[in-house]
Design a protein around this motif. Structure first.
Motif, PDB file in Angstrom:
ATOM      1  N   GLN A 217     -45.982  -4.548  -0.185  1.00  0.00           N
ATOM      2  CA  GLN A 217     -45.925  -5.440   0.971  1.00  0.00           C
ATOM      3  C   GLN A 217     -44.656  -5.158   1.765  1.00  0.00           C
ATOM      4  OE1 GLN A 217     -44.523  -8.115   2.815  1.00  0.00           O
ATOM      5  NE2 GLN A 217     -46.378  -7.877   4.030  1.00  0.00           N
ATOM      6  N   THR A 218     -44.817  -4.971   3.073  1.00  0.00           N
ATOM      7  CA  THR A 218     -43.691  -4.651   3.936  1.00  0.00           C
ATOM      8  C   THR A 218     -43.736  -5.550   5.169  1.00  0.00           C
ATOM      9  OG1 THR A 218     -43.728  -2.336   3.203  1.00  0.00           O
ATOM     10  CG2 THR A 218     -42.542  -2.828   5.232  1.00  0.00           C
ATOM     11  N   LYS A 219     -42.594  -6.151   5.458  1.00  0.00           N
ATOM     12  CA  LYS A 219     -42.471  -7.045   6.619  1.00  0.00           C
ATOM     13  C   LYS A 219     -41.539  -6.374   7.623  1.00  0.00           C
ATOM     14  CE  LYS A 219     -41.292 -11.901   7.621  1.00  0.00           C
ATOM     15  NZ  LYS A 219     -40.831 -13.175   7.005  1.00  0.00           N
ATOM     16  N   VAL A 220     -42.040  -6.136   8.837  1.00  0.00           N
ATOM     17  CA  VAL A 220     -41.250  -5.404   9.831  1.00  0.00           C
ATOM     18  C   VAL A 220     -41.213  -6.151  11.164  1.00  0.00           C
ATOM     19  CG1 VAL A 220     -41.611  -3.113   8.815  1.00  0.00           C
ATOM     20  CG2 VAL A 220     -43.290  -4.018  10.436  1.00  0.00           C
ATOM     21  N   TYR A 221     -40.156  -5.841  11.937  1.00  0.00           N
ATOM     22  CA  TYR A 221     -39.949  -6.494  13.223  1.00  0.00           C
ATOM     23  C   TYR A 221     -39.805  -5.450  14.325  1.00  0.00           C
ATOM     24  CZ  TYR A 221     -38.857 -10.755  10.577  1.00  0.00           C
ATOM     25  OH  TYR A 221     -38.917 -11.835   9.751  1.00  0.00           O
ATOM     26  N   PHE A 222     -40.219  -5.823  15.532  1.00  0.00           N
ATOM     27  CA  PHE A 222     -39.980  -4.999  16.714  1.00  0.00           C
ATOM     28  C   PHE A 222     -39.939  -5.896  17.941  1.00  0.00           C
ATOM     29  CE2 PHE A 222     -44.556  -5.282  16.471  1.00  0.00           C
ATOM     30  CZ  PHE A 222     -45.049  -5.173  17.770  1.00  0.00           C
ATOM     31  N   THR A 223     -39.374  -5.372  19.023  1.00  0.00           N
ATOM     32  CA  THR A 223     -39.289  -6.126  20.278  1.00  0.00           C
ATOM     33  C   THR A 223     -40.174  -5.465  21.327  1.00  0.00           C
ATOM     34  OG1 THR A 223     -37.323  -4.848  20.897  1.00  0.00           O
ATOM     35  CG2 THR A 223     -36.964  -7.000  19.869  1.00  0.00           C
ATOM     36  N   THR A 224     -40.507  -6.230  22.367  1.00  0.00           N
ATOM     37  CA  THR A 224     -41.385  -5.702  23.410  1.00  0.00           C
ATOM     38  C   THR A 224     -40.886  -6.095  24.798  1.00  0.00           C
ATOM     39  OG1 THR A 224     -42.853  -7.620  23.654  1.00  0.00           O
ATOM     40  CG2 THR A 224     -43.336  -6.103  21.837  1.00  0.00           C
ATOM     41  N   ASN A 225     -41.451  -5.408  25.785  1.00  0.00           N
ATOM     42  CA  ASN A 225     -41.231  -5.782  27.178  1.00  0.00           C
ATOM     43  C   ASN A 225     -42.128  -6.965  27.542  1.00  0.00           C
ATOM     44  OD1 ASN A 225     -39.275  -3.821  28.097  1.00  0.00           O
ATOM     45  ND2 ASN A 225     -40.889  -2.262  27.910  1.00  0.00           N
ATOM     46  N   THR A 226     -41.977  -7.441  28.767  1.00  0.00           N
ATOM     47  CA  THR A 226     -42.761  -8.592  29.228  1.00  0.00           C
ATOM     48  C   THR A 226     -44.190  -8.221  29.589  1.00  0.00           C
ATOM     49  OG1 THR A 226     -42.008  -8.285  31.503  1.00  0.00           O
ATOM     50  CG2 THR A 226     -40.701  -9.759  30.103  1.00  0.00           C
ATOM     51  N   GLU A 227     -44.419  -6.922  29.868  1.00  0.00           N
ATOM     52  CA  GLU A 227     -45.753  -6.467  30.259  1.00  0.00           C
ATOM     53  C   GLU A 227     -45.943  -5.027  29.816  1.00  0.00           C
ATOM     54  OE1 GLU A 227     -44.494  -5.257  34.846  1.00  0.00           O
ATOM     55  OE2 GLU A 227     -45.704  -7.045  34.489  1.00  0.00           O
ATOM     56  N   SER A 228     -47.159  -4.528  29.950  1.00  0.00           N
ATOM     57  CA  SER A 228     -47.466  -3.152  29.562  1.00  0.00           C
ATOM     58  C   SER A 228     -46.827  -2.155  30.539  1.00  0.00           C
ATOM     59  CB  SER A 228     -48.981  -2.956  29.554  1.00  0.00           C
ATOM     60  OG  SER A 228     -49.327  -1.655  29.170  1.00  0.00           O
ATOM     61  N   PRO A 229     -46.256  -1.060  30.025  1.00  0.00           N
ATOM     62  CA  PRO A 229     -46.136  -0.691  28.615  1.00  0.00           C
ATOM     63  C   PRO A 229     -45.116  -1.572  27.881  1.00  0.00           C
ATOM     64  CG  PRO A 229     -45.015   0.917  29.989  1.00  0.00           C
ATOM     65  CD  PRO A 229     -45.716  -0.004  30.918  1.00  0.00           C
TER      66      PRO A 229
ATOM     67  N   CYS B 136     -43.779  -1.183  24.825  1.00  0.00           N
ATOM     68  CA  CYS B 136     -42.837  -0.571  23.887  1.00  0.00           C
ATOM     69  C   CYS B 136     -41.441  -0.444  24.491  1.00  0.00           C
ATOM     70  CB  CYS B 136     -43.351   0.791  23.442  1.00  0.00           C
ATOM     71  SG  CYS B 136     -43.886   1.830  24.810  1.00  0.00           S
ATOM     72  N   MET B 137     -40.435  -0.588  23.611  1.00  0.00           N
ATOM     73  CA  MET B 137     -39.044  -0.462  24.008  1.00  0.00           C
ATOM     74  C   MET B 137     -38.422   0.708  23.247  1.00  0.00           C
ATOM     75  SD  MET B 137     -37.883  -4.477  24.247  1.00  0.00           S
ATOM     76  CE  MET B 137     -36.856  -4.263  25.699  1.00  0.00           C
ATOM     77  N   THR B 138     -37.281   1.189  23.738  1.00  0.00           N
ATOM     78  CA  THR B 138     -36.565   2.287  23.096  1.00  0.00           C
ATOM     79  C   THR B 138     -35.300   1.731  22.453  1.00  0.00           C
ATOM     80  OG1 THR B 138     -37.397   3.877  24.719  1.00  0.00           O
ATOM     81  CG2 THR B 138     -35.459   4.523  23.451  1.00  0.00           C
ATOM     82  N   ASN B 139     -35.114   2.032  21.172  1.00  0.00           N
ATOM     83  CA  ASN B 139     -34.027   1.443  20.391  1.00  0.00           C
ATOM     84  C   ASN B 139     -32.826   2.371  20.262  1.00  0.00           C
ATOM     85  OD1 ASN B 139     -35.531  -1.001  19.594  1.00  0.00           O
ATOM     86  ND2 ASN B 139     -36.811   0.447  18.457  1.00  0.00           N
ATOM     87  N   TYR B 140     -31.664   1.795  20.468  1.00  0.00           N
ATOM     88  CA  TYR B 140     -30.393   2.500  20.282  1.00  0.00           C
ATOM     89  C   TYR B 140     -29.475   1.657  19.406  1.00  0.00           C
ATOM     90  CZ  TYR B 140     -30.758   6.189  23.913  1.00  0.00           C
ATOM     91  OH  TYR B 140     -31.107   7.294  24.653  1.00  0.00           O
TER      92      TYR B 140
END
Length: 454
Positions: free
Chosen positions: A318-330, A332-336
């Motif tokens: 079992q793996t629990k993961v997090y990510f963030t998003t923009n307000t609309e498509s696309p 996906c965000m780029t992580n630094y």
């Protein structure tokens, strides 16, 4: 044969096929209205088949005679799409798009499970009761498929809300031998706190992935799959209304966002990498950026392609993961990772905004989930989520703010700032000796960090 002869022959074949199989005429998802929901609807399950041969024309499936549908090729994989609660009776706005994208990705049978008669009911409890009956109907159909030679491991069930749990009920009927179940914000009300056999759980399929977007209202808070993705912490999706004065969108936007995030993953325009963490707070603080447990592939990417990590995820259980998003498509965000070292004599507290400039494009990341602490000659690690992916960074802009309008303006004397792209293996970008006056943006050209740089 001339073009006219070819078209005439094709038309004759089409007419003969329709006459032989009346049910083959194009069928639409059941369109009801609020009056049906007020009265209440009795359960009726319709299965609409889409293939690359009839990608825009749903064929109403017979539950007993699979040979009546020449387009239904059991040697192909089959994907079931199951909607959730429909309190107004209207068709889901995303059905056409998800069908198109699934077929674009793979030569598959897409079966839309239309149980709007049963889901359209102001009495949510009744709709929940109908999930068991509808699941029994789908189970009987899949058993018929199995008898005709279909492989259970080639079946993928995609369920939204109540449809996620319905997929689980079907999978449990086959002792978890169905290939994959994807739960899109599985329903929380009347399922939270219930044992695994009464909801979706990891034993329902060979691989179960779940997305959570509305855990504080309509969605399920706890983990349900081999991997559980929590977009923006699983609540308060960017771009969704924050007050009830926005009407129906306030109630459904967070919940429905799960489907649109999945559509983005199908579209494949960009990827949302997710990081394993015990809490969303630690994730935002950049305490969970290690991807070593996943091997060379790195941290898993949300959505349709997460099966690339299937083997390692099954080992991890079992793996629990997090990510963030923009307000609309696309979305996906780029992580630094942004590492800042200062040489102020006194500690500074504040927020940082970073901009990356490319050839005519700009990406922004505002790190403001909390006030960060900057201490002399001590590296402060920040986790930045940019709204775009700049392939070649030409310039960087920084802005510092304390958020306090009643105190004198502060300065942040940066000894070194280092930006590390977490999506691609590139040499980090650095800059030395930068003076930031509060609320004033400073732009500079970064240089590649050297190994010898402190």
């Amino acid at each position: 044969m001339s073009m006219w002869q070819y078209l005439t022959t094709l038309l004759l074949i089409t007419v003969q096929t329709w006459e032989a199989f009346p049910a083959q005429r194009c069928q639409e998802f059941t369109d009801l209205d609020l009056s049906h929901a007020i009265i209440g609807t009795s359960l009726k399950v319709r299965l609409l088949l889409y293939t690359r041969e009839n990608s825009t024309c749903g064929m109403l499936m017979s539950h007993t005679n699979l040979t009546a549908h020449p387009q239904f090729n059991l040697s192909r994989p089959t994907t079931f799409v199951i909607h959730g609660y429909r309190p107004t009776g209207s068709p889901p706005v995303w059905l056409k798009r998800i069908t198109e994208l699934l077929l674009a990705r793979k030569d598959t049978n897409v079966i839309v499970v239309d149980w709007n008669h049963g889901a359209a009911n102001l009495n949510y409890i009744k709709a929940v009761e109908n999930t068991r009956k509808a699941a029994d109907n789908i189970t009987a159909f899949i058993k018929k498929m199995q008898d005709e030679g279909a492989s259970l491991s080639s079946i993928h069930m995609v369920g939204l809300s109540l449809g996620a749990h319905m997929s689980g009920f079907v999978g449990a009927s086959f002792n978890g031998t169905i290939g994959r179940i994807t739960g899109l914000d599985p329903a929380g009300p009347l399922f939270t706190g219930h044992p695994p056999e009464e909801r979706l759980d990891p034993t329902d399929a060979k691989f179960v992935d779940a997305l959570h977007t509305d855990i504080d209202s309509l969605g399920f808070r706890e983990t349900l799959g081999h991997i559980d993705f929590y977009a923006n912490g699983g609540t308060d999706q960017p771009g969704c209304p924050k007050t009830i004065f926005s009407g129906g969108a306030y109630l459904k936007c967070d919940h429905q966002r799960s489907v649109f995030l999945f559509l983005d993953s199908l579209n494949g325009t960009c990827a949302s990498r997710a990081y394993p963490c015990s809490s969303y707070k630690d994730f935002l603080d950049g305490k969970c950026l290690s991807c070593e447990r996943f091997g060379a592939a790195g941290c898993p990417v949300f959505g349709y392609d997460v099966t690339k990590w299937k083997d390692v995820l099954l080992k991890l259980k079992q793996t629990k993961v997090y990510f963030t998003t923009n307000t609309e498509s696309p979305f996906c965000m780029t992580n630094y990772r942004v590492d800042v070292m200062i040489w102020n004599k006194e500690v500074r507290w504040g927020y940082v905004t970073v901009k990356l400039h490319g050839d005519g494009t700009e990406a922004v990341a505002t790190i403001d989930h909390k006030s960060s602490k900057f201490k002399t000659y001590t590296e402060t690690k920040l986790f930045a989520h940019f709204d775009k992916d700049i392939q070649s960074v030409k310039k960087v802009s920084l802005k510092f703010s304390t958020g306090n309008v009643f105190q004198p303006k502060r300065k942040l004397r940066i000894l070194r700032v280092r930006l590390t792209n977490l999506e691609r293996k590139e040499r980090p970008l650095c800059r030395y000796d930068v003076l930031l006056e509060e609320n004033k943006e400073v732009t500079f050209r970064p240089i590649a960090c050297e190994e010898s740089n402190f």
